[in-house]
Design a protein around this motif. Structure first.
Motif, PDB file in Angstrom:
ATOM      1  N   PRO A 109       0.823  -1.210   0.000  1.00 43.61           N
ATOM      2  CA  PRO A 109       0.000   0.000   0.000  1.00 43.61           C
ATOM      3  C   PRO A 109       0.860   1.264   0.000  1.00 43.61           C
ATOM      4  CG  PRO A 109      -0.672  -1.516   1.751  1.00 43.61           C
ATOM      5  CD  PRO A 109       0.610  -2.034   1.190  1.00 43.61           C
ATOM      6  N   THR A 110       0.379   2.291  -0.673  1.00 45.12           N
ATOM      7  CA  THR A 110       1.090   3.579  -0.740  1.00 45.12           C
ATOM      8  C   THR A 110       0.106   4.722  -0.495  1.00 45.12           C
ATOM      9  OG1 THR A 110       0.659   3.894  -3.094  1.00 45.12           O
ATOM     10  CG2 THR A 110       2.677   2.661  -2.503  1.00 45.12           C
ATOM     11  N   ALA A 111       0.653   5.906  -0.276  1.00 44.23           N
ATOM     12  CA  ALA A 111      -0.197   7.094  -0.119  1.00 44.23           C
ATOM     13  C   ALA A 111      -0.997   7.353  -1.389  1.00 44.23           C
ATOM     14  CB  ALA A 111       0.665   8.305   0.231  1.00 44.23           C
ATOM     15  N   GLU A 112      -0.406   7.074  -2.561  1.00 50.69           N
ATOM     16  CA  GLU A 112      -1.124   7.247  -3.831  1.00 50.69           C
ATOM     17  C   GLU A 112      -2.319   6.292  -3.901  1.00 50.69           C
ATOM     18  OE1 GLU A 112       2.178   6.706  -3.613  1.00 50.69           O
ATOM     19  OE2 GLU A 112       2.988   8.650  -4.223  1.00 50.69           O
ATOM     20  N   GLY A 113      -2.125   5.080  -3.388  1.00 51.03           N
ATOM     21  CA  GLY A 113      -3.219   4.117  -3.350  1.00 51.03           C
ATOM     22  C   GLY A 113      -4.337   4.576  -2.429  1.00 51.03           C
ATOM     23  N   VAL A 114      -3.971   5.135  -1.284  1.00 51.02           N
ATOM     24  CA  VAL A 114      -4.967   5.661  -0.344  1.00 51.02           C
ATOM     25  C   VAL A 114      -5.765   6.780  -1.012  1.00 51.02           C
ATOM     26  CG1 VAL A 114      -5.324   6.890   1.839  1.00 51.02           C
ATOM     27  CG2 VAL A 114      -3.689   4.985   1.734  1.00 51.02           C
ATOM     28  N   ALA A 115      -5.075   7.688  -1.695  1.00 45.76           N
ATOM     29  CA  ALA A 115      -5.760   8.798  -2.364  1.00 45.76           C
ATOM     30  C   ALA A 115      -6.722   8.271  -3.432  1.00 45.76           C
ATOM     31  CB  ALA A 115      -4.738   9.747  -2.990  1.00 45.76           C
ATOM     32  N   GLY A 116      -6.293   7.295  -4.216  1.00 49.32           N
ATOM     33  CA  GLY A 116      -7.157   6.707  -5.233  1.00 49.32           C
ATOM     34  C   GLY A 116      -8.353   5.992  -4.620  1.00 49.32           C
ATOM     35  N   THR A 117      -8.112   5.295  -3.508  1.00 41.30           N
ATOM     36  CA  THR A 117      -9.203   4.588  -2.830  1.00 41.30           C
ATOM     37  C   THR A 117     -10.233   5.580  -2.307  1.00 41.30           C
ATOM     38  OG1 THR A 117      -7.707   2.794  -2.246  1.00 41.30           O
ATOM     39  CG2 THR A 117      -9.752   2.970  -0.968  1.00 41.30           C
ATOM     40  N   ARG A 118      -9.785   6.697  -1.797  1.00 45.42           N
ATOM     41  CA  ARG A 118     -10.723   7.735  -1.330  1.00 45.42           C
ATOM     42  C   ARG A 118     -11.581   8.234  -2.484  1.00 45.42           C
ATOM     43  NH1 ARG A 118      -6.296  10.471   2.382  1.00 45.42           N
ATOM     44  NH2 ARG A 118      -6.675   9.288   4.286  1.00 45.42           N
ATOM     45  N   ARG A 119     -10.952   8.415  -3.641  1.00 44.52           N
ATOM     46  CA  ARG A 119     -11.691   8.884  -4.819  1.00 44.52           C
ATOM     47  C   ARG A 119     -12.748   7.851  -5.224  1.00 44.52           C
ATOM     48  NH1 ARG A 119     -14.938  10.865  -7.269  1.00 44.52           N
ATOM     49  NH2 ARG A 119     -14.816  11.533  -9.411  1.00 44.52           N
ATOM     50  N   ILE A 120     -12.381   6.559  -5.184  1.00 41.98           N
ATOM     51  CA  ILE A 120     -13.327   5.491  -5.505  1.00 41.98           C
ATOM     52  C   ILE A 120     -14.494   5.512  -4.521  1.00 41.98           C
ATOM     53  CG2 ILE A 120     -13.623   2.970  -5.459  1.00 41.98           C
ATOM     54  CD1 ILE A 120     -10.760   2.820  -6.709  1.00 41.98           C
ATOM     55  N   LEU A 121     -14.189   5.622  -3.228  1.00 43.61           N
ATOM     56  CA  LEU A 121     -15.254   5.643  -2.215  1.00 43.61           C
ATOM     57  C   LEU A 121     -16.168   6.843  -2.409  1.00 43.61           C
ATOM     58  CD1 LEU A 121     -13.205   4.470   0.895  1.00 43.61           C
ATOM     59  CD2 LEU A 121     -14.966   3.171  -0.356  1.00 43.61           C
ATOM     60  N   ASP A 122     -15.607   8.011  -2.737  1.00 41.42           N
ATOM     61  CA  ASP A 122     -16.423   9.205  -2.996  1.00 41.42           C
ATOM     62  C   ASP A 122     -17.350   8.966  -4.192  1.00 41.42           C
ATOM     63  OD1 ASP A 122     -15.242  10.559  -0.893  1.00 41.42           O
ATOM     64  OD2 ASP A 122     -13.874  11.714  -2.184  1.00 41.42           O
ATOM     65  N   LEU A 123     -16.818   8.383  -5.240  1.00 40.20           N
ATOM     66  CA  LEU A 123     -17.604   8.126  -6.443  1.00 40.20           C
ATOM     67  C   LEU A 123     -18.768   7.187  -6.126  1.00 40.20           C
ATOM     68  CD1 LEU A 123     -16.000   7.370  -9.895  1.00 40.20           C
ATOM     69  CD2 LEU A 123     -18.155   6.391  -9.216  1.00 40.20           C
ATOM     70  N   VAL A 124     -18.497   6.129  -5.383  1.00 43.51           N
ATOM     71  CA  VAL A 124     -19.536   5.151  -5.049  1.00 43.51           C
ATOM     72  C   VAL A 124     -20.579   5.755  -4.101  1.00 43.51           C
ATOM     73  CG1 VAL A 124     -19.951   2.923  -3.924  1.00 43.51           C
ATOM     74  CG2 VAL A 124     -18.054   3.180  -5.530  1.00 43.51           C
ATOM     75  N   ARG A 125     -20.149   6.598  -3.176  1.00 45.63           N
ATOM     76  CA  ARG A 125     -21.100   7.242  -2.248  1.00 45.63           C
ATOM     77  C   ARG A 125     -22.105   8.120  -2.976  1.00 45.63           C
ATOM     78  NH1 ARG A 125     -16.342   8.310   1.015  1.00 45.63           N
ATOM     79  NH2 ARG A 125     -16.270   6.727   2.627  1.00 45.63           N
ATOM     80  N   GLU A 126     -21.735   8.638  -4.142  1.00 44.86           N
ATOM     81  CA  GLU A 126     -22.615   9.525  -4.912  1.00 44.86           C
ATOM     82  C   GLU A 126     -23.714   8.768  -5.654  1.00 44.86           C
ATOM     83  OE1 GLU A 126     -19.975  11.492  -7.588  1.00 44.86           O
ATOM     84  OE2 GLU A 126     -18.942  12.612  -6.005  1.00 44.86           O
ATOM     85  N   LEU A 127     -23.612   7.445  -5.743  1.00 45.75           N
ATOM     86  CA  LEU A 127     -24.562   6.660  -6.528  1.00 45.75           C
ATOM     87  C   LEU A 127     -25.895   6.519  -5.820  1.00 45.75           C
ATOM     88  CD1 LEU A 127     -22.146   3.867  -7.781  1.00 45.75           C
ATOM     89  CD2 LEU A 127     -22.910   5.919  -9.010  1.00 45.75           C
ATOM     90  N   GLY A 128     -26.944   6.415  -6.617  1.00 42.22           N
ATOM     91  CA  GLY A 128     -28.289   6.243  -6.084  1.00 42.22           C
ATOM     92  C   GLY A 128     -28.929   4.978  -6.632  1.00 42.22           C
ATOM     93  N   PRO A 129     -30.206   4.771  -6.326  1.00 44.27           N
ATOM     94  CA  PRO A 129     -30.889   3.533  -6.712  1.00 44.27           C
ATOM     95  C   PRO A 129     -31.038   3.329  -8.222  1.00 44.27           C
ATOM     96  CG  PRO A 129     -32.403   5.049  -5.613  1.00 44.27           C
ATOM     97  CD  PRO A 129     -31.037   5.644  -5.516  1.00 44.27           C
ATOM     98  N   GLU A 130     -30.985   4.389  -8.998  1.00 49.54           N
ATOM     99  CA  GLU A 130     -31.105   4.276 -10.461  1.00 49.54           C
ATOM    100  C   GLU A 130     -29.768   3.994 -11.135  1.00 49.54           C
ATOM    101  OE1 GLU A 130     -34.022   4.806 -12.497  1.00 49.54           O
ATOM    102  OE2 GLU A 130     -34.969   4.441 -10.556  1.00 49.54           O
ATOM    103  N   ASP A 131     -28.684   4.038 -10.369  1.00 50.61           N
ATOM    104  CA  ASP A 131     -27.344   3.921 -10.926  1.00 50.61           C
ATOM    105  C   ASP A 131     -26.837   2.480 -10.885  1.00 50.61           C
ATOM    106  OD1 ASP A 131     -27.418   6.706 -11.195  1.00 50.61           O
ATOM    107  OD2 ASP A 131     -26.561   6.995  -9.205  1.00 50.61           O
ATOM    108  N   LEU A 132     -25.850   2.200 -11.726  1.00 50.27           N
ATOM    109  CA  LEU A 132     -25.224   0.885 -11.793  1.00 50.27           C
ATOM    110  C   LEU A 132     -23.727   1.055 -11.581  1.00 50.27           C
ATOM    111  CD1 LEU A 132     -25.513  -2.174 -12.484  1.00 50.27           C
ATOM    112  CD2 LEU A 132     -25.140  -1.536 -14.878  1.00 50.27           C
ATOM    113  N   CYS A 133     -23.149   0.186 -10.771  1.00 51.25           N
ATOM    114  CA  CYS A 133     -21.712   0.236 -10.502  1.00 51.25           C
ATOM    115  C   CYS A 133     -21.089  -1.096 -10.904  1.00 51.25           C
ATOM    116  CB  CYS A 133     -21.458   0.506  -9.019  1.00 51.25           C
ATOM    117  SG  CYS A 133     -19.700   0.670  -8.609  1.00 51.25           S
ATOM    118  N   ILE A 134     -20.051  -1.026 -11.699  1.00 54.40           N
ATOM    119  CA  ILE A 134     -19.283  -2.205 -12.091  1.00 54.40           C
ATOM    120  C   ILE A 134     -17.941  -2.125 -11.382  1.00 54.40           C
ATOM    121  CG2 ILE A 134     -18.138  -3.407 -13.994  1.00 54.40           C
ATOM    122  CD1 ILE A 134     -20.305  -2.302 -15.839  1.00 54.40           C
TER     123      ILE A 134
END
Length: 158
Positions: A109-134
Motif C-alpha cells: 500500500p502507498t499514499a497514492e493508493g490511499v488517495a485513489g481509494t478515497r476517490r473510488i469511495l467518494d464516487l460510489v457514495r454519490e450513486l443512487g438507486p437508479e445507478d449501476l456500478c461495475i
C-alpha cells in the motif's frame, strides 16, 4: 519451422487467450436498456449513471475492454470511472480514469493508493438507486485499495 518459433507461437497464443481486455469484451454485451455481464442482465435506467471502479494489475486491460464494449452507450455526463493500477499500467482511456496507485513491482500500500481509494469511495457514495456500478478487481487489488480504518496508519498497513 523451428521448435523455438513453434514454442513462441504457443506461448503467445496462451498469453492472448487470457488478455484482460479480451476476456472482458467476451463477457460483456449491450442491448437496448440493459447491460449483460456473463449472461446476467442489468437494467440501465434511462436517467441513471454508470460508475466503474476497481483495482489490480489487470485493471487497465479490463477498463479498456469495457470501454470498447460500452462505446457511447451512455453520454459522458452519465458515466464515470476510476481504477487504481500500478504506475506502469497507466495508459490512455476514453473515460475510465486509471490512477497510479503504486510504483511498478512494489506490491505494498502507498499514499497514492490511499488517495485513489478515497476517490473510488467518494464516487460510489454519490450513486443512487437508479445507478449501476461495475467493479473490476484483479491480482494486486488488495495493495492498490488501501483504506486504513481509524486507529490504523498507512505505515501500519505496510
Amino acid at each position: 519451422m523451428s521448435l523455438r518459433s513453434d514454442a513462441l507461437r504457443i506461448w503467445q497464443a496462451g498469453v492472448d487467450a487470457v488478455r484482460a481486455d479480451r476476456l472482458v469484451e467476451s463477457a460483456v454485451a449491450t442491448a437496448p436498456g440493459e447491460l449483460r455481464i456473463a449472461g446476467e442482465a442489468h437494467r440501465l435506467s434511462p436517467h441513471g449513471r454508470l460508475a466503474v471502479v476497481g483495482a489490480g494489475k489487470a485493471g487497465a486491460g479490463m477498463a479498456l475492454g469495457l470501454e470498447r464494449v460500452l462505446g457511447d452507450l451512455l453520454p459522458p455526463e452519465r458515466r464515470s470511472g476510476w481504477v487504481n493500477v500500478p504506475a506502469d499500467c497507466v495508459t490512455p482511456t476514453a473515460w475510465i480514469h486509471l490512477h497510479a496507485g503504486r510504483p511498478p513491482g512494489v506490491n505494498a500500500p502507498t499514499a497514492e493508493g490511499v488517495a485513489g481509494t478515497r476517490r473510488i469511495l467518494d464516487l460510489v457514495r454519490e450513486l443512487g438507486p437508479e445507478d449501476l456500478c461495475i467493479v473490476l478487481l484483479s491480482g494486486g487489488g488488495s495493495a492498490l485499495l488501501p483504506a486504513p480504518v481509524e486507529g490504523l496508519t498507512l505505515g501500519g498497513k505496510q
